[in-house]
Design a protein around this motif. Structure first.
Motif, PDB file in Angstrom:
ATOM      1  N   SER A  17     -34.948 -31.973  61.054  1.00  0.00           N
ATOM      2  CA  SER A  17     -35.262 -30.641  60.551  1.00  0.00           C
ATOM      3  C   SER A  17     -35.082 -29.651  61.702  1.00  0.00           C
ATOM      4  CB  SER A  17     -36.709 -30.589  60.064  1.00  0.00           C
ATOM      5  OG  SER A  17     -37.143 -29.250  59.926  1.00  0.00           O
ATOM      6  N   THR A  18     -34.268 -28.650  61.485  1.00  0.00           N
ATOM      7  CA  THR A  18     -34.086 -27.656  62.547  1.00  0.00           C
ATOM      8  C   THR A  18     -35.300 -26.743  62.655  1.00  0.00           C
ATOM      9  OG1 THR A  18     -32.994 -26.078  61.095  1.00  0.00           O
ATOM     10  CG2 THR A  18     -31.591 -27.666  62.233  1.00  0.00           C
ATOM     11  N   VAL A  19     -36.135 -26.741  61.640  1.00  0.00           N
ATOM     12  CA  VAL A  19     -37.310 -25.863  61.632  1.00  0.00           C
ATOM     13  C   VAL A  19     -38.394 -26.398  62.563  1.00  0.00           C
ATOM     14  CG1 VAL A  19     -39.125 -24.878  60.219  1.00  0.00           C
ATOM     15  CG2 VAL A  19     -36.797 -25.080  59.307  1.00  0.00           C
ATOM     16  N   ASP A  20     -38.757 -27.673  62.386  1.00  0.00           N
ATOM     17  CA  ASP A  20     -39.848 -28.215  63.205  1.00  0.00           C
ATOM     18  C   ASP A  20     -39.406 -29.376  64.093  1.00  0.00           C
ATOM     19  OD1 ASP A  20     -41.443 -30.020  60.447  1.00  0.00           O
ATOM     20  OD2 ASP A  20     -39.561 -30.373  61.498  1.00  0.00           O
ATOM     21  N   GLY A  21     -38.136 -29.740  64.016  1.00  0.00           N
ATOM     22  CA  GLY A  21     -37.632 -30.800  64.897  1.00  0.00           C
ATOM     23  C   GLY A  21     -37.999 -32.200  64.483  1.00  0.00           C
ATOM     24  N   SER A  22     -38.588 -32.374  63.319  1.00  0.00           N
ATOM     25  CA  SER A  22     -38.979 -33.721  62.896  1.00  0.00           C
ATOM     26  C   SER A  22     -37.737 -34.549  62.609  1.00  0.00           C
ATOM     27  CB  SER A  22     -39.884 -33.656  61.674  1.00  0.00           C
ATOM     28  OG  SER A  22     -39.250 -32.968  60.612  1.00  0.00           O
ATOM     29  N   PRO A  23     -37.685 -35.774  63.164  1.00  0.00           N
ATOM     30  CA  PRO A  23     -36.486 -36.598  63.007  1.00  0.00           C
ATOM     31  C   PRO A  23     -36.697 -37.744  62.028  1.00  0.00           C
ATOM     32  CG  PRO A  23     -37.707 -37.376  64.887  1.00  0.00           C
ATOM     33  CD  PRO A  23     -38.552 -36.290  64.226  1.00  0.00           C
ATOM     34  N   TYR A  24     -35.591 -38.314  61.642  1.00  0.00           N
ATOM     35  CA  TYR A  24     -35.589 -39.580  60.904  1.00  0.00           C
ATOM     36  C   TYR A  24     -34.467 -40.423  61.478  1.00  0.00           C
ATOM     37  CZ  TYR A  24     -34.418 -43.070  57.459  1.00  0.00           C
ATOM     38  OH  TYR A  24     -34.118 -44.262  56.863  1.00  0.00           O
ATOM     39  N   TYR A  25     -34.731 -41.725  61.593  1.00  0.00           N
ATOM     40  CA  TYR A  25     -33.719 -42.666  62.070  1.00  0.00           C
ATOM     41  C   TYR A  25     -33.595 -43.821  61.095  1.00  0.00           C
ATOM     42  CZ  TYR A  25     -34.491 -40.199  66.476  1.00  0.00           C
ATOM     43  OH  TYR A  25     -34.611 -39.230  67.447  1.00  0.00           O
ATOM     44  N   SER A  26     -32.380 -44.283  60.900  1.00  0.00           N
ATOM     45  CA  SER A  26     -32.203 -45.500  60.126  1.00  0.00           C
ATOM     46  C   SER A  26     -32.730 -46.668  60.958  1.00  0.00           C
ATOM     47  CB  SER A  26     -30.734 -45.702  59.767  1.00  0.00           C
ATOM     48  OG  SER A  26     -29.967 -45.914  60.929  1.00  0.00           O
ATOM     49  N   ASP A  27     -33.075 -47.747  60.277  1.00  0.00           N
ATOM     50  CA  ASP A  27     -33.693 -48.884  60.958  1.00  0.00           C
ATOM     51  C   ASP A  27     -32.811 -49.457  62.066  1.00  0.00           C
ATOM     52  OD1 ASP A  27     -35.324 -50.240  57.969  1.00  0.00           O
ATOM     53  OD2 ASP A  27     -35.903 -48.648  59.362  1.00  0.00           O
ATOM     54  N   ASN A  28     -31.506 -49.452  61.847  1.00  0.00           N
ATOM     55  CA  ASN A  28     -30.633 -50.123  62.813  1.00  0.00           C
ATOM     56  C   ASN A  28     -30.314 -49.289  64.052  1.00  0.00           C
ATOM     57  OD1 ASN A  28     -28.970 -48.333  61.540  1.00  0.00           O
ATOM     58  ND2 ASN A  28     -27.691 -49.864  60.530  1.00  0.00           N
ATOM     59  N   VAL A  29     -30.854 -48.071  64.148  1.00  0.00           N
ATOM     60  CA  VAL A  29     -30.648 -47.288  65.377  1.00  0.00           C
ATOM     61  C   VAL A  29     -31.955 -46.870  66.017  1.00  0.00           C
ATOM     62  CG1 VAL A  29     -28.452 -46.420  64.474  1.00  0.00           C
ATOM     63  CG2 VAL A  29     -30.532 -45.006  64.276  1.00  0.00           C
ATOM     64  N   THR A  30     -33.052 -47.131  65.346  1.00  0.00           N
ATOM     65  CA  THR A  30     -34.356 -46.740  65.880  1.00  0.00           C
ATOM     66  C   THR A  30     -34.573 -47.376  67.250  1.00  0.00           C
ATOM     67  OG1 THR A  30     -35.323 -46.465  63.679  1.00  0.00           O
ATOM     68  CG2 THR A  30     -36.845 -46.841  65.495  1.00  0.00           C
ATOM     69  N   GLY A  31     -34.973 -46.550  68.192  1.00  0.00           N
ATOM     70  CA  GLY A  31     -35.211 -47.019  69.544  1.00  0.00           C
ATOM     71  C   GLY A  31     -33.999 -46.922  70.448  1.00  0.00           C
ATOM     72  N   ARG A  32     -32.824 -46.740  69.863  1.00  0.00           N
ATOM     73  CA  ARG A  32     -31.597 -46.647  70.673  1.00  0.00           C
ATOM     74  C   ARG A  32     -30.968 -45.254  70.599  1.00  0.00           C
ATOM     75  NH1 ARG A  32     -27.233 -49.459  69.328  1.00  0.00           N
ATOM     76  NH2 ARG A  32     -27.773 -49.643  67.109  1.00  0.00           N
ATOM     77  N   PHE A  33     -31.120 -44.585  69.463  1.00  0.00           N
ATOM     78  CA  PHE A  33     -30.534 -43.266  69.261  1.00  0.00           C
ATOM     79  C   PHE A  33     -31.642 -42.218  69.249  1.00  0.00           C
ATOM     80  CE2 PHE A  33     -26.443 -44.509  66.722  1.00  0.00           C
ATOM     81  CZ  PHE A  33     -26.145 -45.461  67.682  1.00  0.00           C
ATOM     82  N   THR A  34     -31.311 -41.034  69.756  1.00  0.00           N
ATOM     83  CA  THR A  34     -32.248 -39.915  69.738  1.00  0.00           C
ATOM     84  C   THR A  34     -31.528 -38.666  69.243  1.00  0.00           C
ATOM     85  OG1 THR A  34     -33.481 -40.827  71.612  1.00  0.00           O
ATOM     86  CG2 THR A  34     -33.838 -38.503  71.076  1.00  0.00           C
ATOM     87  N   ILE A  35     -32.102 -38.041  68.217  1.00  0.00           N
ATOM     88  CA  ILE A  35     -31.535 -36.805  67.697  1.00  0.00           C
ATOM     89  C   ILE A  35     -32.411 -35.644  68.157  1.00  0.00           C
ATOM     90  CG2 ILE A  35     -32.777 -36.935  65.477  1.00  0.00           C
ATOM     91  CD1 ILE A  35     -30.205 -35.800  64.162  1.00  0.00           C
ATOM     92  N   SER A  36     -31.790 -34.553  68.530  1.00  0.00           N
ATOM     93  CA  SER A  36     -32.529 -33.383  69.007  1.00  0.00           C
ATOM     94  C   SER A  36     -31.752 -32.116  68.667  1.00  0.00           C
ATOM     95  CB  SER A  36     -32.757 -33.472  70.516  1.00  0.00           C
ATOM     96  OG  SER A  36     -31.522 -33.507  71.198  1.00  0.00           O
ATOM     97  N   ARG A  37     -32.427 -30.991  68.807  1.00  0.00           N
ATOM     98  CA  ARG A  37     -31.772 -29.713  68.513  1.00  0.00           C
ATOM     99  C   ARG A  37     -31.948 -28.772  69.693  1.00  0.00           C
ATOM    100  NH1 ARG A  37     -36.934 -28.849  67.382  1.00  0.00           N
ATOM    101  NH2 ARG A  37     -37.788 -26.868  66.622  1.00  0.00           N
ATOM    102  N   ASP A  38     -31.102 -27.763  69.780  1.00  0.00           N
ATOM    103  CA  ASP A  38     -31.251 -26.799  70.856  1.00  0.00           C
ATOM    104  C   ASP A  38     -32.207 -25.694  70.437  1.00  0.00           C
ATOM    105  OD1 ASP A  38     -28.328 -24.594  70.589  1.00  0.00           O
ATOM    106  OD2 ASP A  38     -29.724 -25.320  69.069  1.00  0.00           O
ATOM    107  N   HIS A  39     -32.525 -24.808  71.378  1.00  0.00           N
ATOM    108  CA  HIS A  39     -33.505 -23.761  71.110  1.00  0.00           C
ATOM    109  C   HIS A  39     -33.036 -22.820  70.012  1.00  0.00           C
ATOM    110  CE1 HIS A  39     -36.859 -21.111  71.976  1.00  0.00           C
ATOM    111  NE2 HIS A  39     -36.030 -20.101  72.043  1.00  0.00           N
TER     112      HIS A  39
END
Length: 125
Positions: free
Chosen positions: A49-71
């Motif tokens: 969510s670009t509004v509050d930055g809350s992420p979701y990850y699929s099970d097979n990437v959790t712990g290895r991938f990180t999603i983030s947004r800029d200011h």
């Protein structure tokens, strides 16, 4: 009409890392990364969510991938670590101009109106 521009794909060895970025031409509420491997259906990898930055990850990437947004909330990054052969795919950025929960968005609960052109990631030794 929202345009998405992706960058950061390429060739990487198993165990290596890559960082993808997706820049939108306007404000969107939810941005996600999807991928399609050869012979497989497209699947959601990580969404945010670009509004509050809350992420979701699929099970097979959790712990290895990180999603983030800029200011500015118009660019989303996907940091991918510990890549393996199964991560070889074309990675697509997608965005919604309506509020969508990242989990539902990634899991295909909504039609996706905006797609990037895709960027190929090849994991190979």
């Amino acid at each position: 009409q929202v345009q998405l521009v992706e960058s950061g794909g390429g060739l990487v060895q198993p165990g290596g890392s890559l960082n993808l970025s997706c820049t939108t031409s306007g404000f969107t509420y939810t941005i996600g990364w999807f991928r399609q491997a050869p012979g497989k259906q497209r699947e959601g990898v990580a969404c945010i969510s670009t509004v509050d930055g809350s992420p979701y990850y699929s099970d097979n990437v959790t712990g290895r991938f990180t999603i983030s947004r800029d200011h500015a909330k118009t660019t989303v990054f996907l940091q991918m670590n510990s890549l393996n052969l199964e991560n070889t795919a074309v990675y697509y950025c997608a965005a919604s101009s309506f509020p969508r929960a990242p989990r539902a968005y990634c899991r295909g609960s909504y039609d996706i109106a905006y797609w990037g052109q895709g960027t190929l990631i090849t994991v190979s030794s």
